[in-house]
Design a protein around this motif. Structure first.
Motif, PDB file in Angstrom:
ATOM      1  N   GLY A  17       0.809  -1.177  -0.072  1.00  0.00           N
ATOM      2  CA  GLY A  17      -0.131  -0.181   0.007  1.00  0.00           C
ATOM      3  C   GLY A  17       0.813   1.221  -0.223  1.00  0.00           C
ATOM      4  N   VAL A  18       0.346   2.388   0.556  1.00  0.00           N
ATOM      5  CA  VAL A  18       0.928   3.714   0.485  1.00  0.00           C
ATOM      6  C   VAL A  18       1.908   3.686   1.253  1.00  0.00           C
ATOM      7  CG1 VAL A  18       0.260   6.127   0.849  1.00  0.00           C
ATOM      8  CG2 VAL A  18      -1.309   4.544  -0.337  1.00  0.00           C
ATOM      9  N   VAL A  19       2.025   3.148   2.318  1.00  0.00           N
ATOM     10  CA  VAL A  19       2.818   3.167   3.456  1.00  0.00           C
ATOM     11  C   VAL A  19       4.154   2.464   2.627  1.00  0.00           C
ATOM     12  CG1 VAL A  19       3.920   2.306   5.593  1.00  0.00           C
ATOM     13  CG2 VAL A  19       1.257   2.910   5.453  1.00  0.00           C
ATOM     14  N   ALA A  20       4.323   1.555   2.157  1.00  0.00           N
ATOM     15  CA  ALA A  20       5.365   1.096   1.479  1.00  0.00           C
ATOM     16  C   ALA A  20       5.962   2.172   0.522  1.00  0.00           C
ATOM     17  CB  ALA A  20       5.058  -0.321   0.854  1.00  0.00           C
ATOM     18  N   GLU A  21       5.123   2.649  -0.247  1.00  0.00           N
ATOM     19  CA  GLU A  21       5.453   3.728  -1.203  1.00  0.00           C
ATOM     20  C   GLU A  21       6.221   4.959  -0.716  1.00  0.00           C
ATOM     21  OE1 GLU A  21       2.506   4.835  -3.717  1.00  0.00           O
ATOM     22  OE2 GLU A  21       2.008   2.609  -4.335  1.00  0.00           O
ATOM     23  N   LEU A  22       5.674   5.257   0.351  1.00  0.00           N
ATOM     24  CA  LEU A  22       6.240   6.380   1.053  1.00  0.00           C
ATOM     25  C   LEU A  22       7.393   6.415   2.030  1.00  0.00           C
ATOM     26  CD1 LEU A  22       2.918   8.322   1.768  1.00  0.00           C
ATOM     27  CD2 LEU A  22       4.332   8.848   0.010  1.00  0.00           C
ATOM     28  N   GLN A  23       7.807   5.054   2.341  1.00  0.00           N
ATOM     29  CA  GLN A  23       8.811   4.838   3.311  1.00  0.00           C
ATOM     30  C   GLN A  23      10.228   5.396   3.027  1.00  0.00           C
ATOM     31  OE1 GLN A  23       9.517   0.496   3.687  1.00  0.00           O
ATOM     32  NE2 GLN A  23       9.756   0.825   5.879  1.00  0.00           N
ATOM     33  N   GLY A  24      10.389   5.449   1.720  1.00  0.00           N
ATOM     34  CA  GLY A  24      11.552   6.196   1.318  1.00  0.00           C
ATOM     35  C   GLY A  24      11.775   7.877   1.516  1.00  0.00           C
ATOM     36  N   PHE A  25      10.598   8.121   1.808  1.00  0.00           N
ATOM     37  CA  PHE A  25      10.519  10.006   2.141  1.00  0.00           C
ATOM     38  C   PHE A  25      10.073  10.019   3.574  1.00  0.00           C
ATOM     39  CE2 PHE A  25       8.969   9.043  -2.202  1.00  0.00           C
ATOM     40  CZ  PHE A  25       9.762  10.044  -2.881  1.00  0.00           C
ATOM     41  N   ALA A  26      10.607   8.980   4.515  1.00  0.00           N
ATOM     42  CA  ALA A  26      10.663   9.535   5.893  1.00  0.00           C
ATOM     43  C   ALA A  26      11.087  10.795   6.223  1.00  0.00           C
ATOM     44  CB  ALA A  26      11.026   8.258   6.488  1.00  0.00           C
ATOM     45  N   VAL A  27      10.682  11.463   7.152  1.00  0.00           N
ATOM     46  CA  VAL A  27      11.434  12.771   7.517  1.00  0.00           C
ATOM     47  C   VAL A  27      11.888  12.740   8.775  1.00  0.00           C
ATOM     48  CG1 VAL A  27      10.893  15.120   8.341  1.00  0.00           C
ATOM     49  CG2 VAL A  27       9.350  14.141   6.286  1.00  0.00           C
ATOM     50  N   ASP A  28      13.214  13.066   8.769  1.00  0.00           N
ATOM     51  CA  ASP A  28      14.260  13.158  10.089  1.00  0.00           C
ATOM     52  C   ASP A  28      13.883  14.387  10.748  1.00  0.00           C
ATOM     53  OD1 ASP A  28      15.939  12.450  11.954  1.00  0.00           O
ATOM     54  OD2 ASP A  28      17.775  12.909  10.637  1.00  0.00           O
ATOM     55  N   LYS A  29      13.173  14.261  11.864  1.00  0.00           N
ATOM     56  CA  LYS A  29      12.669  15.479  12.562  1.00  0.00           C
ATOM     57  C   LYS A  29      13.982  16.197  13.179  1.00  0.00           C
ATOM     58  CE  LYS A  29       8.152  13.857  13.379  1.00  0.00           C
ATOM     59  NZ  LYS A  29       7.011  13.413  14.264  1.00  0.00           N
ATOM     60  N   ALA A  30      15.246  15.431  13.679  1.00  0.00           N
ATOM     61  CA  ALA A  30      16.190  15.874  14.235  1.00  0.00           C
ATOM     62  C   ALA A  30      16.942  17.085  13.433  1.00  0.00           C
ATOM     63  CB  ALA A  30      16.994  14.913  14.717  1.00  0.00           C
ATOM     64  N   PHE A  31      16.889  16.703  11.886  1.00  0.00           N
ATOM     65  CA  PHE A  31      17.315  17.595  10.993  1.00  0.00           C
ATOM     66  C   PHE A  31      16.731  19.151  10.893  1.00  0.00           C
ATOM     67  CE2 PHE A  31      17.442  19.362   6.770  1.00  0.00           C
ATOM     68  CZ  PHE A  31      18.671  19.661   6.418  1.00  0.00           C
ATOM     69  N   PHE A  32      15.713  19.273  11.290  1.00  0.00           N
ATOM     70  CA  PHE A  32      14.953  20.526  11.516  1.00  0.00           C
ATOM     71  C   PHE A  32      15.542  21.376  12.407  1.00  0.00           C
ATOM     72  CE2 PHE A  32      11.655  18.397   8.626  1.00  0.00           C
ATOM     73  CZ  PHE A  32      11.801  19.162   7.694  1.00  0.00           C
ATOM     74  N   THR A  33      16.021  20.575  13.445  1.00  0.00           N
ATOM     75  CA  THR A  33      16.654  21.431  14.720  1.00  0.00           C
ATOM     76  C   THR A  33      18.097  21.529  14.636  1.00  0.00           C
ATOM     77  OG1 THR A  33      16.926  19.424  15.958  1.00  0.00           O
ATOM     78  CG2 THR A  33      14.792  20.781  16.302  1.00  0.00           C
ATOM     79  N   SER A  34      18.725  21.061  13.539  1.00  0.00           N
ATOM     80  CA  SER A  34      20.226  21.015  13.524  1.00  0.00           C
ATOM     81  C   SER A  34      20.375  22.384  12.973  1.00  0.00           C
ATOM     82  CB  SER A  34      20.753  19.917  12.453  1.00  0.00           C
ATOM     83  OG  SER A  34      20.379  20.162  10.993  1.00  0.00           O
ATOM     84  N   HIS A  35      21.709  22.990  12.825  1.00  0.00           N
ATOM     85  CA  HIS A  35      22.023  24.288  12.059  1.00  0.00           C
ATOM     86  C   HIS A  35      21.666  24.279  10.550  1.00  0.00           C
ATOM     87  CE1 HIS A  35      24.120  25.863  15.666  1.00  0.00           C
ATOM     88  NE2 HIS A  35      24.807  24.646  15.859  1.00  0.00           N
ATOM     89  N   LYS A  36      22.028  23.405  10.052  1.00  0.00           N
ATOM     90  CA  LYS A  36      21.784  23.309   8.469  1.00  0.00           C
ATOM     91  C   LYS A  36      20.223  23.144   8.309  1.00  0.00           C
ATOM     92  CE  LYS A  36      22.926  20.975   4.340  1.00  0.00           C
ATOM     93  NZ  LYS A  36      23.695  19.978   3.527  1.00  0.00           N
ATOM     94  N   GLY A  37      19.396  22.552   9.043  1.00  0.00           N
ATOM     95  CA  GLY A  37      18.081  22.630   8.717  1.00  0.00           C
ATOM     96  C   GLY A  37      17.514  23.945   8.926  1.00  0.00           C
ATOM     97  N   ILE A  38      18.038  24.613  10.227  1.00  0.00           N
ATOM     98  CA  ILE A  38      17.455  25.962  10.435  1.00  0.00           C
ATOM     99  C   ILE A  38      17.760  26.941   9.247  1.00  0.00           C
ATOM    100  CG2 ILE A  38      17.762  27.702  12.291  1.00  0.00           C
ATOM    101  CD1 ILE A  38      17.956  25.863  14.389  1.00  0.00           C
TER     102      ILE A  38
END
Length: 131
Positions: A17-38
């Motif tokens: 299903g859709v979960v298998a298709e979107l598995q490669g697009f998982a979001v790393d929430k720690a990235f948004f708090t890193s310097h590069k993410g900000i």
């Protein structure tokens, strides 16, 4: 959320299903708090910083680039080497490009006669109708 490596995905049974298709697009929430993410967030959402005068900052960027390239160009030409002369010419070309950009920014965005509601277009172009 943990990012899955190729090995982790290979060892697990396939999902459907859709979960298998979107598995490669998982979001790393720690990235948004890193310097590069900000930094990337501020580059993407600069419209939310409406207290900053973006045309003025862009104009100052051009002026500072003009100053830097002029200083470096004249410092390079003092050695009288072939590469130094080429660097001087290249620097002068960049100074002229940045000067033109600063002029266009000033004329279209920061002109002293521009009034709210007045079209900043040049005389040759027709302004869009104001609502």
């Amino acid at each position: 959320m943990k990012m899955l490596s190729v090995r982790d995905r290979r060892d697990r049974p396939p999902e459907e299903g859709v979960v298998a298709e979107l598995q490669g697009f998982a979001v790393d929430k720690a990235f948004f708090t890193s310097h590069k993410g900000i930094l990337l967030e501020t580059e993407l959402y600069y419209q939310h910083f409406n207290r900053l005068n973006w045309p003025c900052l862009d104009f100052l960027r051009c002026v500072s680039a003009i100053i830097i390239f002029l200083v470096v160009s004249f410092a390079a030409v003092t050695s009288r080497d072939g590469a130094a002369i080429a660097a001087f010419v290249f620097g002068i070309i960049l100074v002229s490009v940045f000067a033109y950009d600063a002029f266009k920014i000033y004329r279209t965005e920061m002109a002293p006669g521009a009034i709210q509601g007045e079209c900043p277009c040049s005389v040759e172009r027709r302004c869009p109708p104001q609502p």
